[in-house]
Design an enzyme around this catalytic site. Structure first.
Site, PDB file in Angstrom:
ATOM      1  N   GLU A  26      -1.302  -8.226  -1.756  1.00 21.63           N
ATOM      2  CA  GLU A  26       0.182  -8.139  -2.099  1.00 21.63           C
ATOM      3  C   GLU A  26       0.484  -7.075  -1.570  1.00 21.63           C
ATOM      4  OE1 GLU A  26       2.607  -9.859  -3.241  1.00 21.63           O
ATOM      5  OE2 GLU A  26       3.716  -7.823  -4.321  1.00 21.63           O
ATOM      6  N   HIS A  28       0.322  -5.231   0.939  1.00 23.54           N
ATOM      7  CA  HIS A  28       1.331  -5.842   2.560  1.00 23.54           C
ATOM      8  C   HIS A  28       2.297  -6.497   2.198  1.00 23.54           C
ATOM      9  CE1 HIS A  28      -3.523  -5.884   4.120  1.00 23.54           C
ATOM     10  NE2 HIS A  28      -2.511  -5.060   5.156  1.00 23.54           N
ATOM     11  N   ASP A 141      -2.348   4.756   1.520  1.00 25.36           N
ATOM     12  CA  ASP A 141      -2.091   5.640   3.020  1.00 25.36           C
ATOM     13  C   ASP A 141      -1.984   7.139   2.961  1.00 25.36           C
ATOM     14  OD1 ASP A 141      -5.044   3.564   4.121  1.00 25.36           O
ATOM     15  OD2 ASP A 141      -3.204   2.814   4.014  1.00 25.36           O
ATOM     16  N   SER A 177      -7.411  -4.616   2.215  1.00 26.14           N
ATOM     17  CA  SER A 177      -8.393  -5.333   3.203  1.00 26.14           C
ATOM     18  C   SER A 177      -9.725  -5.356   2.803  1.00 26.14           C
ATOM     19  CB  SER A 177      -7.717  -5.763   4.285  1.00 26.14           C
ATOM     20  OG  SER A 177      -6.771  -6.055   4.535  1.00 26.14           O
ATOM     21  N   ARG A 178     -10.115  -4.309   3.240  1.00 32.01           N
ATOM     22  CA  ARG A 178     -11.970  -4.190   2.963  1.00 32.01           C
ATOM     23  C   ARG A 178     -11.868  -4.755   1.646  1.00 32.01           C
ATOM     24  NH1 ARG A 178     -10.316   0.637   6.221  1.00 32.01           N
ATOM     25  NH2 ARG A 178     -11.874  -0.362   8.106  1.00 32.01           N
TER      26      ARG A 178
HETATM   27  O1  PAF Z   1      -2.554   0.794   7.890  1.00 33.94           O
HETATM   28  C1  PAF Z   1      -3.032   0.461   8.792  1.00 33.94           C
HETATM   29  O2  PAF Z   1      -3.178  -1.112   8.274  1.00 33.94           O
HETATM   30  C2  PAF Z   1      -2.753   0.604  10.321  1.00 33.94           C
HETATM   31  O3  PAF Z   1      -3.703   1.987  10.172  1.00 33.94           O
HETATM   32  C3  PAF Z   1      -1.611   0.845  11.013  1.00 33.94           C
HETATM   33  C4  PAF Z   1      -1.061   1.839  10.532  1.00 33.94           C
HETATM   34  C5  PAF Z   1      -1.571  -0.534  11.681  1.00 33.94           C
HETATM   35  C6  PAF Z   1      -2.315   1.066  12.905  1.00 33.94           C
HETATM   36  O4  PAF Z   1      -2.679   0.495  12.882  1.00 33.94           O
END
Ligand code: PAF
Length: 276
Positions: A26, A28, A141, A177-178
């Site tokens: 969700e 993403h 992040d 995802s992890r």
């Molecule tokens: O956040 C992520 O999934 C990755 O660090 C990204 C921004 C796609 C770069 O590989």
């Protein structure tokens, strides 16, 4: 991809971009929905970027499910899914790196020194290939988001950076995802990370301003679950990521913990009362 991007631009279309490493959840999808509302054409990339993994990390086992990702992308109104091969992005002769001086020296960059050079290098490349007007990154992040904003400013890259809040499961666990690596028991232990942040918020509301006290309490919560270890817990400036000892302005509390062998991160912006 560059030709598609040029066509969109010639026709006056605005391009929004969400770079990802796939295995969608969700979180993403919320980035994609936000991006879709900001532009005419929505491009996403799926690329598990080898440059941002250390040899000891989980590049080969990183979860992948292209079929399901493509179905999600279609349902979410994505116009183009860009899925380059590692050999085409990094041919043998590749030797350029994009790196920042200060921001990567904090938080995740301390124990994962290759991470942010890999991220900034691949994101620069993807920006040059996809040619977006706007790109959306997740606040989970947070350090990555600050680094991308800084890079775009420093290098005059003509892409507007937007962010979207961390998506959470109903019990608070930040989606990642992890999380798919976690056993049912570990899934319970992983909740400690969110609880430690919630507890910090409660302590601040009760008037505790001393970062050391709040960090110690967070550590206790995380370690009270079997198999959990702490990578870092920091309370820091929301722009520079420098440590803040006494909380008298909004700060970032950032946590990285191992649940068994699975490394999870989460964060929360803590706002002292008078600032609300
Ligand atoms: O956040 C992520 O999934 C990755 O660090 C990204 C921004 C796609 C770069 O590989």
């Amino acid at each position: 991809m560059q030709e598609y991007a040029d066509c969109f631009r010639v026709r006056g279309k605005k391009i929004a971009f969400v770079p990802t490493m796939g295995f969608f959840h969700e979180g993403h999808l919320s980035l994609m929905r936000k991006a879709r509302d900001l532009a005419d054409e929505l491009v996403i990339s799926i690329f598990v970027n080898p440059l941002q993994f250390a040899p000891t990390e989980d590049l080969s086992s990183y979860p992948r499910d292209t079929k399901s990702d493509l179905a999600f992308a279609e349902q979410t109104g994505v116009d183009i899914v860009f899925m380059p091969e590692a050999d085409s992005l990094y041919p043998g002769a590749f030797q350029t790196r994009v790196s920042l001086d200060q921001l990567p020296r904090h938080l995740c960059g301390i124990n994962r020194p290759q991470l942010f050079n890999g991220v900034t290098t691949v994101v620069s490349k993807l920006f040059n290939i996809v040619k977006p007007h706007v790109a959306v990154f997740g606040e989970k992040d947070f350090q990555q988001l600050l680094i991308i904003r800084q890079m775009v400013n420093d290098l005059n890259i003509d892409v507007k950076i937007e962010s979207a809040p961390t998506a959470r499961d109903p019990d608070g666990l930040a989606m990642s995802s992890r999380n798919s690596y976690l056993t049912a028991d570990q899934r319970e232990n992983a909740l400690a990370v969110y609880r430690s942040l919630q507890n910090a918020k409660d302590l601040l509301e009760k008037g505790v301003r001393d970062s050391t006290v709040i960090i110690d309490e967070a550590k206790k919560i995380i370690l009270s679950y079997p198999g959990n270890t702490v990578d870092y817990i920091e309370i820091c400036d929301v722009e520079t990521l420098d440590d803040v000892n006494m909380i008298d302005k909004p700060v970032l509390m950032a946590v990285a913990a191992f649940v068994g062998k699975v490394r999870l991160i989460d964060n929360m912006v803590l706002v002292p009362d008078k600032q609300k």
